[in-house]
Enzyme design. Structure first.
Site, PDB file in Angstrom:
ATOM      1  N   HIS A 130     -10.662  -3.939   9.652  1.00 13.88           N
ATOM      2  CA  HIS A 130     -11.314  -3.887   8.339  1.00 13.88           C
ATOM      3  C   HIS A 130     -12.639  -3.137   8.375  1.00 13.88           C
ATOM      4  O   HIS A 130     -13.495  -3.353   7.532  1.00 13.88           O
ATOM      5  CB  HIS A 130     -11.603  -5.295   7.809  1.00 13.88           C
ATOM      6  CG  HIS A 130     -10.409  -6.062   7.370  1.00 13.88           C
ATOM      7  ND1 HIS A 130      -9.531  -6.628   8.241  1.00 13.88           N
ATOM      8  CD2 HIS A 130      -9.951  -6.375   6.132  1.00 13.88           C
ATOM      9  CE1 HIS A 130      -8.584  -7.267   7.569  1.00 13.88           C
ATOM     10  NE2 HIS A 130      -8.810  -7.124   6.285  1.00 13.88           N
TER      11      HIS A 130
ATOM     12  N   GLU B 158       0.818  -1.221   0.000  1.00 12.89           N
ATOM     13  CA  GLU B 158       0.000   0.000   0.000  1.00 12.89           C
ATOM     14  C   GLU B 158       0.842   1.257   0.000  1.00 12.89           C
ATOM     15  O   GLU B 158       0.525   2.235  -0.687  1.00 12.89           O
ATOM     16  CB  GLU B 158      -0.947   0.017   1.209  1.00 12.89           C
ATOM     17  CG  GLU B 158      -2.148  -0.901   1.092  1.00 12.89           C
ATOM     18  CD  GLU B 158      -1.834  -2.354   1.387  1.00 12.89           C
ATOM     19  OE1 GLU B 158      -0.693  -2.651   1.807  1.00 12.89           O
ATOM     20  OE2 GLU B 158      -2.724  -3.203   1.202  1.00 12.89           O
TER      21      GLU B 158
HETATM   22  C1  LIG Z   1      -2.153  -4.578   4.329  1.00 19.15           C
HETATM   23  C2  LIG Z   1      -3.247  -5.355   3.724  1.00 19.15           C
HETATM   24  N1  LIG Z   1      -3.489  -5.237   2.413  1.00 19.15           N
HETATM   25  C3  LIG Z   1      -4.471  -5.954   1.842  1.00 19.15           C
HETATM   26  C4  LIG Z   1      -5.241  -6.791   2.588  1.00 19.15           C
HETATM   27  C5  LIG Z   1      -6.366  -7.588   1.943  1.00 19.15           C
HETATM   28  N2  LIG Z   1      -5.933  -8.981   1.843  1.00 19.15           N
HETATM   29  C6  LIG Z   1      -6.244  -9.881   2.792  1.00 19.15           C
HETATM   30  S1  LIG Z   1      -5.505 -11.339   2.553  1.00 19.15           S
HETATM   31  C7  LIG Z   1      -4.789 -10.800   1.120  1.00 19.15           C
HETATM   32  C8  LIG Z   1      -3.893 -11.716   0.359  1.00 19.15           C
HETATM   33  C9  LIG Z   1      -2.769 -12.178   1.200  1.00 19.15           C
HETATM   34  O1  LIG Z   1      -1.940 -13.008   0.482  1.00 19.15           O
HETATM   35  P1  LIG Z   1      -0.848 -13.876   1.194  1.00 19.15           P
HETATM   36  O2  LIG Z   1      -0.016 -13.031   2.094  1.00 19.15           O
HETATM   37  O3  LIG Z   1      -0.138 -14.630   0.138  1.00 19.15           O
HETATM   38  O4  LIG Z   1      -1.670 -14.862   2.125  1.00 19.15           O
HETATM   39  P2  LIG Z   1      -2.734 -15.985   1.699  1.00 19.15           P
HETATM   40  O5  LIG Z   1      -4.064 -15.321   1.736  1.00 19.15           O
HETATM   41  O6  LIG Z   1      -2.374 -16.471   0.370  1.00 19.15           O
HETATM   42  O7  LIG Z   1      -2.623 -17.021   2.747  1.00 19.15           O
HETATM   43  C10 LIG Z   1      -5.133  -9.485   0.866  1.00 19.15           C
HETATM   44  C11 LIG Z   1      -4.685  -8.714  -0.316  1.00 19.15           C
HETATM   45  C12 LIG Z   1      -4.988  -6.858   3.975  1.00 19.15           C
HETATM   46  N3  LIG Z   1      -5.725  -7.610   4.792  1.00 19.15           N
HETATM   47  N4  LIG Z   1      -3.968  -6.155   4.511  1.00 19.15           N
END
Ligand SMILES: Cc1ncc(C[n+]2csc(CCOP(=O)(O)OP(=O)(O)O)c2C)c(N)n1
Ligand SMILES: [Mg+2]
Lengths: 333, 342
Positions: free
Chosen positions: A132, A63
């Site tokens: 959130h 971000e």
């Molecule tokens: C700082 C932030 N940006 C965006 C999000 C929205 N979001 C939640 S999970 C996710 C994907 C996370 O990917 P990863 O770290 O690979 O974990 P996975 O869900 O694949 O286990 C996103 C973009 C968030 N919760 N926090």
């Protein structure tokens, strides 16, 4: 007779982006999962297909970098729209928002512009808990150099987003999750491009007994409560939606308070240090003589947004709490 | 089955690292307990999905199905008083670290008896008593928290270490860089465990990185690092176990990338337009539980029948947890402003 087209808030936002991107090749959308996925809430669904990967850009989870990159591209001639999935995550990009984008113009002696829009989804009511669900508009409204928009209807959302994209300043555009798809809140939106000036409030309901200032989803709750108050108590609420909280259309609010003599301010955010404190302060400074009763703020409880539905309902101003708050002003008078 | 396994020595070659086969030395009871934990995670998530479908879960949930070997393998390599930090996809880490299924489920249903008294929900379950410093709704939010816990370990609890779980997506947060650099210059006792499940929401790893392995980022911090099969619990256990000694001896942080896959959609609502059914199917065929179960049967540690009994026992436990969660009361609205300050 032409039928008035009604669409959702989400569709109105998408249409504003699409039309502005068709008009101006410098406008592009960047954000996490905005391409194939269409954004976490589906706002940009279909835009990848129309504009391609170069203008609907998926970003890794960064971000801070995203907002900074948008500011950098804006200074050099592009007009980025950055989507930050949840408004809670603007805190991650706070340096880029508050120290960079907001101040570049001023610190450079007015010799640069930062025409960017940061779109983000705010508010609670979805059981998404403390990280959130926040309403953080006061954090950004506090910073000179930023404009802050919080539309409450599809019509406003489109017209304000068009203005935000055309504006030469960084604009924080805070959408509400509960407004996106709910059919109850669809509304008339002209198909052609139109704009609503930033800094122009709107009277959402005419009334004579009390002025109620509300933002975003709270406008809907205030309108619903006003109907009940009218039927049950014969109290006539005038509801004002500032639509942009910075710049603030204080004149519209003052005119209304002059007429009604009473002011209630309703916000989903925690009250302490909140935006409605600003409204109350300005009315007290500029319109003290209009007031027949003390100003009342009805805000989110002073705690993070909790997960459990029973607690969340308690934290966020409910119809009942709004009603009681408004009635208490009449008891005081 | 076990990559690089050599019957004649106690060492394995895992991603060019010589790793001691510590799994071999574990008592059978622990090996069986690890299988049970994997089943607990699988069935907890299956049940959670049911509650979501039935509309009993107010918020969202991110299911860990398919990734069980990473959490269980890594946590079993730790000591009981070591710390972990978890993610938004946190149920697996939490269960592996010893959380009580019924208290977890109560939290998901927003009940007063849940781990966070209904204030946190799925994305914020923490269990400080078992060293679980919490799930996190902010992607990457726990990377620096874990690093801070490692600083405490270095300053105060010298025999403890930290395991920090995070996703591939989180590895692109700015704080990843800041935290790993601090851990490196301060030689902190922390194992960064990157769960590369191929996607951050809809973003494929091959588009969000321009490097072959996420563990290659070790080079920037002059730390040890390697990429392993996160669906092979024995490999996960051995690798993490190897580096727990390394960390406890003051040799500093490590970056382990575990290759795995999430079987389910990203969260409650995900049409999964960004991946193919074939891809999902191919990974389901690499089911970490079936692989481990087969290994235990091959080694004569359990029989098919015992395996079925273990799974049945877990299902029974889940039934009880559901009942507890459903029967528990909601918090009282008057509690909404409690716990804001100490
Ligand atoms: C700082 C932030 N940006 C965006 C999000 C929205 N979001 C939640 S999970 C996710 C994907 C996370 O990917 P990863 O770290 O690979 O974990 P996975 O869900 O694949 O286990 C996103 C973009 C968030 N919760 N926090
Ligand atoms: Mg991932």
């Amino acid at each position: 007779m032409q039928n008035k087209r009604e669409i959702t808030y989400l569709e109105a936002i998408r249409e504003a982006m699409q039309q502005m991107m068709r008009k101006n090749p410098d406008v592009f959308l960047i954000g996490e999962d905005v391409a194939e996925y269409g954004g976490a809430f589906g706002v940009s669904v279909g835009m990848l297909e129309e504009f391609g990967k170069d203008r609907v850009i998926n970003s890794p989870i960064s971000e801070d970098a995203l907002v900074g990159v948008a500011a950098g591209s804006a200074v050099t001639g592009m007009r980025p729209i950055v989507e930050i999935m949840f408004s809670d995550f603007i805190t991650i990009a706070m340096d880029e928002i508050a120290n960079q984008a907001a101040k570049i113009r001023y610190m450079f002696g007015g010799k640069a512009t930062v025409p960017m829009v940061l779109r983000t989804a705010g508010g609670g009511g979805t059981g998404a808990a403390g990280q959130h669900s926040q309403s953080l508009e006061a954090l950004v409204a506090h910073i000179p150099g930023l404009k802050v928009v919080m539309p409450s209807s599809p019509y406003d959302a489109k017209g304000l987003l068009v203005s935000a994209i055309e504006d030469d300043n960084p604009v924080i555009f805070i959408e509400h999750k509960l407004l996106y798809k709910n059919k109850k809140y669809i509304g008339h939106v002209p198909e052609e491009v139109y704009s609503i000036p930033l800094g122009q409030g709107d009277i959402k309901r005419d009334g004579k007994d009390i002025t109620v200032v509300a933002t975003s989803f709270m406008v809907k709750k205030a309108l619903e409560t006003a109907e009940a108050l009218n039927q049950e108590q014969g109290i006539s609420c005038e509801i004002i939606d500032p639509r942009t909280i910075r710049p603030l259309d204080i004149d519209l609010i003052l005119e209304s308070v002059e007429k009604t003599g009473r002011l209630a301010c309703i916000e989903e955010a925690c009250g302490f240090g909140g935006f409605m404190g600003e409204v109350a302060a300005q009315v007290a400074e500029k319109g003290f003589d209009f007031l027949d009763a003390p100003i009342k703020r009805i805000s989110g409880k002073d705690c993070p947004v909790p997960y459990s539905l029973v607690l969340e309902n308690e934290m966020i101003p409910s119809h009942e709490r709004i009603k009681e708050g408004i009635l208490s002003i009449f008891k005081n008078a | 089955m076990i990559k690089g396994k050599n019957e004649n020595t106690d060492y394995l070659d895992i991603d060019n690292h010589k790793i001691r086969d510590a799994f071999k030395e574990l008592p059978d009871s622990i090996k069986i307990e690890m299988l049970k934990k994997m089943y607990q995670i699988r069935h907890f998530e299956t049940q959670t999905e049911q509650f979501i479908i039935k509309g009993q879960i107010h918020g969202t949930c991110h299911l860990y199905v398919g990734e069980e070997a990473t959490a269980v393998g890594a946590v079993y390599a730790l000591n009981k008083d070591d710390y972990i930090t978890s993610t938004h996809r946190g149920h697996g880490h939490c269960i592996a670290k010893g959380a009580d299924l019924k208290i977890m489920m109560a939290e998901l249903l927003g009940k007063a008896t849940g781990y966070c008294k209904g204030k946190g929900g799925s994305m914020h379950i923490a269990d400080i008593t078992t060293g679980n410093l919490g799930a996190n709704g902010i992607v990457g939010g726990s990377i620096d928290i874990a690093t801070g816990a490692a600083l405490t370990c270095k300053m105060k609890y010298k025999d403890r270490i930290v395991a920090c779980f995070f996703g591939d997506g989180a590895a692109n947060r700015g704080n990843f860089h800041g935290a790993l650099n601090l851990a490196s210059i301060w030689d902190l006792p922390i194992i960064y465990i990157c769960e590369n499940n191929q996607y951050g929401m809809s973003m494929p790893v091959k588009e969000s990185f321009n490097i072959a392995k996420i563990s290659d980022r070790k080079l920037s911090y002059n730390m040890e690092g390697l990429t392993i099969d996160g669906n092979n619990i024995i490999e996960v256990y051995n690798t993490v176990r190897h580096f727990t000694d390394y960390c406890r001896n003051g040799a500093g942080p490590v970056l382990i990338e575990c290759l795995t896959y999430r079987w389910k959609g990203h969260s409650k609502s995900d049409a999964q337009v960004y991946r193919t059914k074939e891809e999902v199917k191919a990974w389901i065929e690499k089911d970490p539980i079936i692989r481990y179960k087969k290994a235990l049967i091959e080694e004569g540690i359990i029989t098919e029948k015992q395996d079925a009994e273990i799974e049945a026992g877990v299902k029974e436990e889940m039934e009880q947890s559901n009942k507890f969660a459903e029967d528990s009361p909601f918090p009282d609205p008057s509690q909404v402003q409690e716990d804001v300050y100490a």
